[in-house]
Design an enzyme around this catalytic site. Structure first.
Site, PDB file in Angstrom:
ATOM      1  N   GLY A  18       0.811  -1.218   0.000  1.00  0.00           N
ATOM      2  CA  GLY A  18       0.000   0.000   0.000  1.00  0.00           C
ATOM      3  C   GLY A  18       0.839   1.260   0.000  1.00  0.00           C
ATOM      4  O   GLY A  18       2.025   1.229  -0.303  1.00  0.00           O
TER       5      GLY A  18
ATOM      6  N   HIS B  45       4.039   1.808  -8.283  1.00  0.00           N
ATOM      7  CA  HIS B  45       3.070   0.708  -8.171  1.00  0.00           C
ATOM      8  C   HIS B  45       2.130   0.691  -9.375  1.00  0.00           C
ATOM      9  O   HIS B  45       1.796  -0.370  -9.901  1.00  0.00           O
ATOM     10  CB  HIS B  45       2.226   0.875  -6.899  1.00  0.00           C
ATOM     11  CG  HIS B  45       3.005   0.801  -5.626  1.00  0.00           C
ATOM     12  ND1 HIS B  45       3.160   1.873  -4.778  1.00  0.00           N
ATOM     13  CD2 HIS B  45       3.679  -0.227  -5.034  1.00  0.00           C
ATOM     14  CE1 HIS B  45       3.871   1.517  -3.726  1.00  0.00           C
ATOM     15  NE2 HIS B  45       4.214   0.255  -3.863  1.00  0.00           N
TER      16      HIS B  45
ATOM     17  N   GLN C  23      11.906  -3.839  -9.941  1.00  0.00           N
ATOM     18  CA  GLN C  23      13.378  -3.971  -9.888  1.00  0.00           C
ATOM     19  C   GLN C  23      13.956  -3.174  -8.719  1.00  0.00           C
ATOM     20  O   GLN C  23      15.066  -3.437  -8.273  1.00  0.00           O
ATOM     21  CB  GLN C  23      13.970  -3.471 -11.209  1.00  0.00           C
ATOM     22  CG  GLN C  23      15.485  -3.609 -11.305  1.00  0.00           C
ATOM     23  CD  GLN C  23      16.098  -2.584 -12.222  1.00  0.00           C
ATOM     24  OE1 GLN C  23      15.629  -2.407 -13.340  1.00  0.00           O
ATOM     25  NE2 GLN C  23      17.145  -1.901 -11.780  1.00  0.00           N
TER      26      GLN C  23
HETATM   27  N1  LIG Z   1       9.817   3.212  -7.863  1.00  0.00           N
HETATM   28  C1  LIG Z   1       9.339   2.008  -8.170  1.00  0.00           C
HETATM   29  N2  LIG Z   1       9.285   1.595  -9.444  1.00  0.00           N
HETATM   30  C2  LIG Z   1       8.823   0.363  -9.760  1.00  0.00           C
HETATM   31  N3  LIG Z   1       8.356  -0.525  -8.865  1.00  0.00           N
HETATM   32  C3  LIG Z   1       8.380  -0.164  -7.576  1.00  0.00           C
HETATM   33  C4  LIG Z   1       8.858   1.112  -7.166  1.00  0.00           C
HETATM   34  N4  LIG Z   1       8.760   1.188  -5.816  1.00  0.00           N
HETATM   35  C5  LIG Z   1       8.243   0.027  -5.409  1.00  0.00           C
HETATM   36  N5  LIG Z   1       8.009  -0.802  -6.452  1.00  0.00           N
HETATM   37  C6  LIG Z   1       7.518  -2.163  -6.393  1.00  0.00           C
HETATM   38  O1  LIG Z   1       6.192  -2.206  -5.920  1.00  0.00           O
HETATM   39  C7  LIG Z   1       5.983  -3.425  -5.205  1.00  0.00           C
HETATM   40  C8  LIG Z   1       5.400  -3.113  -3.872  1.00  0.00           C
HETATM   41  O2  LIG Z   1       6.366  -2.402  -3.118  1.00  0.00           O
HETATM   42  P1  LIG Z   1       6.074  -1.688  -1.760  1.00  0.00           P
HETATM   43  O3  LIG Z   1       4.605  -1.683  -1.514  1.00  0.00           O
HETATM   44  O4  LIG Z   1       6.961  -2.192  -0.710  1.00  0.00           O
HETATM   45  O5  LIG Z   1       6.438  -0.181  -2.122  1.00  0.00           O
HETATM   46  P2  LIG Z   1       7.749   0.610  -1.941  1.00  0.00           P
HETATM   47  O6  LIG Z   1       7.552   1.930  -2.529  1.00  0.00           O
HETATM   48  O7  LIG Z   1       8.899  -0.260  -2.364  1.00  0.00           O
HETATM   49  O8  LIG Z   1       7.754   0.823  -0.404  1.00  0.00           O
HETATM   50  P3  LIG Z   1       8.930   0.811   0.569  1.00  0.00           P
HETATM   51  O9  LIG Z   1       9.025   2.202   1.033  1.00  0.00           O
HETATM   52  O10 LIG Z   1       8.353  -0.169   1.547  1.00  0.00           O
HETATM   53  O11 LIG Z   1      10.166   0.292  -0.058  1.00  0.00           O
HETATM   54  C9  LIG Z   1       7.343  -4.118  -5.094  1.00  0.00           C
HETATM   55  O12 LIG Z   1       7.431  -5.123  -6.077  1.00  0.00           O
HETATM   56  C10 LIG Z   1       8.295  -2.983  -5.377  1.00  0.00           C
HETATM   57  O13 LIG Z   1       9.523  -3.400  -5.923  1.00  0.00           O
END
Ligand SMILES: Nc1ncnc2c1ncn2[C@@H]1O[C@H](COP(=O)(O)OP(=O)(O)OP(=O)(O)O)[C@@H](O)[C@H]1O
Ligand SMILES: CC(C)(CO)[C@@H](O)C(=O)[O-]
Ligand code: BAL
Length: 281
Positions: A31, A37, A150
């Site tokens: 979330g 995302h 990635q």
């Molecule tokens: N900037 C981004 N570009 C592409 N995919 C992303 C990016 N940030 C997160 N994701 C991907 O979205 C999915 C969900 O990630 P998550 O909900 O943990 O978000 P996050 O932005 O990575 O949060 P966190 O602050 O917890 O690292 C994961 O597969 C993550 O790699």
């Protein structure tokens, strides 16, 4: 857009769709959604007919209780973003639904040596927690494809190792990192950055870009040394690691001739720990 809080309701929704030949994609998230995302949702739409996004802040992958407690949970904003993106279903279970016998239930699988490097070193047990919940999500959705960013480079490797362990027939698609205009990788945790932190945080993408731009000009040692020197004069930024590694093993690269090289970084910016990476070749 349908919203499901239980595995049972989700399965009942998916059953006739799968029976009629629809391909299902799962986009697992915690979330606090941003355009990174949404890019996963868009890529999922190119690869499947029905898109399920899960939103679940998974307690077993947090090693710092404060990090778990302050993880952002803007659920109305998330649902609006997913609805606008044309997502078909959102799975948002509570902890009891995913861990009926308690979050400390027994789980340990062999994820290979890379589990203990980089993020695994700084967040001990993190990938056991990640693979545990992703297996539960895969069991609930039984998707044809699943999308991961990635940005969490090591996570993708760990999930592929978990898939191999259970011989699950799910295609993993790794999606490129979406960045802000100035280069900062989008991340849910960016919301915690103060104005000064936000400026300082640029050191991560700049140091990675330095390696990508100057790869031909310096030795691996020199590239790493110079990239790390970016952090010397940035107050409030504490480097956990900066490495140029083999993209399969995550071991530090021994030769520039290796075919699969990635630069990876983690740093605390103020009180917020950020990660980023760049594929070099
Ligand atoms: N900037 C981004 N570009 C592409 N995919 C992303 C990016 N940030 C997160 N994701 C991907 O979205 C999915 C969900 O990630 P998550 O909900 O943990 O978000 P996050 O932005 O990575 O949060 P966190 O602050 O917890 O690292 C994961 O597969 C993550 O790699
Ligand atoms: C894959 C994941 C949703 C598992 O909780 C999480 O680690 C994330 O958001 O990257
Ligand atoms: N995006 C990775 C999830 C975590 O930091 O726990």
């Amino acid at each position: 857009m349908e919203i499901f809080k239980t595995k049972e309701a989700l399965k009942a929704y998916l059953k006739p769709l799968k029976a009629s030949g629809k391909k299902v994609a799962l986009v697992p998230t915690m979330g606090a959604l941003h355009n990174g995302h949404i890019s996963l949702i868009k890529l999922a739409q190119e690869n499947a007919d029905i898109i399920i996004c899960s939103i679940f802040v998974n307690p077993t992958q947090f090693t710092d209780p404060k990090d778990l407690e302050k993880y952002p949970r803007p659920i109305e904003h998330d649902l609006a973003m997913l609805n606008d993106a044309g997502c078909n279903g959102v799975f948002m279970p509570n902890v009891a639904e995913m861990y009926p016998s308690g979050a400390d239930e027994n789980w340990h699988i062999d994820l290979g040596k890379a589990e203990f490097l980089l993020e695994g070193e700084f967040r001990k047990g993190h990938y056991q927690g990640v693979t545990q919940i992703v297996k539960k999500l895969f069991d609930a959705v039984e998707p044809d494809v699943a999308m991961f960013g990635q940005k969490d480079f090591q996570q993708v490797l760990m999930i592929k190792n978990m898939l191999a362990h259970f011989k699950l027939p799910i295609k993993i698609i790794t999606c490129p990192i979406i960045r802000e205009d100035d280069g900062l990788a989008m991340s849910s945790r960016n919301i915690h950055l103060s104005e000064t932190d936000r400026k300082n945080a640029l050191v991560l993408s700049k140091s990675l870009q330095f390696v990508a731009d100057n790869f031909a000009s310096y030795s691996l040692n020199e590239l790493e040394k110079q990239a790390k020197s970016f952090y010397h004069n940035v107050e409030g930024v504490e480097l956990d690691y900066f490495t140029i590694a083999n993209g399969d093993t995550l071991e530090p690269s021994k030769s520039k001739d290796e075919s699969n090289l990635v630069a990876l970084v983690a740093a605390k910016v103020g009180n917020t720990r950020l990660i980023d990476n760049m594929i070099i070749k």
